[in-house]
Structures are given as C-alpha cells and as structure tokens.
Design a protein around this motif. Structure first.
Motif, short mmCIF file in Angstrom:
data_model
loop_
_atom_site.label_atom_id
_atom_site.label_comp_id
_atom_site.label_asym_id
_atom_site.label_seq_id
_atom_site.Cartn_x
_atom_site.Cartn_y
_atom_site.Cartn_z
N VAL A 161 2.27 10.44 6.95
CA VAL A 161 1.59 9.18 7.23
C VAL A 161 2.59 8.20 7.82
CG1 VAL A 161 -0.12 9.47 5.39
CG2 VAL A 161 2.00 8.27 4.92
N ALA A 162 2.07 7.20 8.52
CA ALA A 162 2.94 6.13 9.03
C ALA A 162 3.40 5.27 7.87
CB ALA A 162 2.16 5.29 10.04
N ILE A 163 4.64 4.89 7.90
CA ILE A 163 5.19 4.04 6.84
C ILE A 163 5.02 2.59 7.29
CG2 ILE A 163 7.24 3.44 5.52
CD1 ILE A 163 8.20 6.33 6.11
N GLU A 164 4.21 1.86 6.54
CA GLU A 164 3.88 0.47 6.85
C GLU A 164 4.32 -0.44 5.71
OE1 GLU A 164 2.87 -0.20 9.80
OE2 GLU A 164 2.39 1.83 10.43
N GLU A 165 4.06 -1.73 5.85
CA GLU A 165 4.48 -2.71 4.84
C GLU A 165 3.90 -2.46 3.45
OE1 GLU A 165 6.80 -4.90 5.01
OE2 GLU A 165 7.10 -5.22 7.13
N ASP A 166 2.71 -1.85 3.38
CA ASP A 166 2.07 -1.62 2.08
C ASP A 166 2.20 -0.18 1.60
OD1 ASP A 166 1.14 -4.26 1.56
OD2 ASP A 166 -0.35 -3.97 3.13
N THR A 167 3.03 0.61 2.25
CA THR A 167 3.22 2.01 1.86
C THR A 167 4.02 2.10 0.56
OG1 THR A 167 3.20 2.73 4.18
CG2 THR A 167 4.19 4.23 2.58
N ASN A 168 3.50 2.85 -0.38
CA ASN A 168 4.17 3.07 -1.66
C ASN A 168 5.25 4.14 -1.47
OD1 ASN A 168 4.71 4.43 -4.27
ND2 ASN A 168 3.17 3.02 -5.05
N PHE A 169 6.48 3.78 -1.77
CA PHE A 169 7.63 4.68 -1.61
C PHE A 169 7.39 6.03 -2.26
CE2 PHE A 169 11.90 6.03 -3.19
CZ PHE A 169 12.52 6.20 -1.96
N PHE A 170 6.85 6.03 -3.45
CA PHE A 170 6.67 7.27 -4.21
C PHE A 170 5.47 8.08 -3.72
CE2 PHE A 170 8.81 4.20 -6.96
CZ PHE A 170 10.01 4.88 -7.14
N ASN A 171 4.47 7.43 -3.15
CA ASN A 171 3.29 8.14 -2.67
C ASN A 171 3.54 8.89 -1.37
OD1 ASN A 171 1.85 7.20 -4.84
ND2 ASN A 171 0.74 5.65 -3.71
N VAL A 172 4.61 8.56 -0.66
CA VAL A 172 4.91 9.27 0.59
C VAL A 172 6.09 10.22 0.43
CG1 VAL A 172 3.90 7.55 2.12
CG2 VAL A 172 6.32 7.35 1.46
N GLY A 173 6.45 10.52 -0.81
CA GLY A 173 7.48 11.50 -1.06
C GLY A 173 8.82 10.95 -1.49
N GLY A 174 8.95 9.63 -1.56
CA GLY A 174 10.19 9.05 -2.07
C GLY A 174 10.34 9.41 -3.53
N HIS A 175 11.56 9.54 -3.98
CA HIS A 175 11.79 9.90 -5.38
C HIS A 175 13.06 9.21 -5.88
CE1 HIS A 175 14.76 12.73 -3.76
NE2 HIS A 175 13.81 13.14 -2.94
N SER A 176 13.27 9.33 -7.17
CA SER A 176 14.36 8.58 -7.81
C SER A 176 15.74 8.91 -7.25
CB SER A 176 14.34 8.81 -9.32
OG SER A 176 14.53 10.18 -9.62
N LEU A 177 15.93 10.10 -6.74
CA LEU A 177 17.24 10.45 -6.18
C LEU A 177 17.52 9.74 -4.86
CD1 LEU A 177 17.32 14.28 -6.97
CD2 LEU A 177 18.40 12.41 -8.23
N LEU A 178 16.49 9.23 -4.22
CA LEU A 178 16.67 8.48 -2.97
C LEU A 178 16.90 6.99 -3.20
CD1 LEU A 178 13.98 10.08 -0.63
CD2 LEU A 178 16.46 10.40 -0.56
#
Length: 99
Positions: free
Chosen positions: A36-53
């Motif tokens: 998905v496009a990463i926009e101002e309201d994109t949740n870091f964790f919902n697009v694959g971000g994780h604690s190690l990042l």
C-alpha cells in the motif's frame, strides 16, 4: 530535493511531513513487503513495521530533526500524522521546562 536527512522548514510541507518521509525511507529500505502507499495516516505496524525497525526509525528522525523521541511514542502514535502532532507537543513541553 528533500531527503530524510534534510530538516523541514517553512514551505516544505508539500513533500510530506518529516515523519512521513522517515517512515517511507525506513520501510522501503527494510525487508518489509509493502503493498500500500504510505501516507500521513498509515499505521507503521499495519504495513509491516515492527519493533526491530523502531531504533532505525528514531535514528533517522533524529538525524533529520536533531531531536530523538522516546520509542514508546511509536507505539502510542503509529502514524506519521499522529507522530508529528505528538512530537510537536513533546518538544514544546521540553522547551517550556527549559526556559
């Protein structure tokens, strides 16, 4: 051209907030498969971000802004928009306490 390493000033909002640029850079440079496009309201964790990042995210933000927010802020405010607002409040509070 603005990069993650370039601090924002007055009229540069059109390219997205600093947090948005940092999100995009960290997620694009990681092994996260973004669909998905990463926009101002994109949740870091919902697009694959994780604690190690998170340390990388904070480090990149600090390099660009000169201020390192607490890691817990990412969990409480997982979108660039929320982080911009919370960061502004925390920095204002810190400045008021100092001055």
């Amino acid at each position: 051209m603005l990069t993650v390493d370039t601090p924002l000033s007055g009229g540069e909002e059109s390219s997205g907030s600093l947090w948005l640029r940092v999100f995009r850079r960290v997620l694009e440079d990681s092994d996260v498969d973004i669909e998905v496009a990463i926009e101002e309201d994109t949740n870091f964790f919902n697009v694959g971000g994780h604690s190690l990042l998170i340390p990388l995210l904070l480090s990149r933000y600090e390099s660009a802004s000169g201020w390192r927010p607490p890691a817990s802020l990412i969990f409480r405010c997982p979108s660039p928009r929320q982080l911009e607002e919370a960061s502004a409040m925390l920095r204002a509070e810190a400045a008021a306490e100092e001055g």
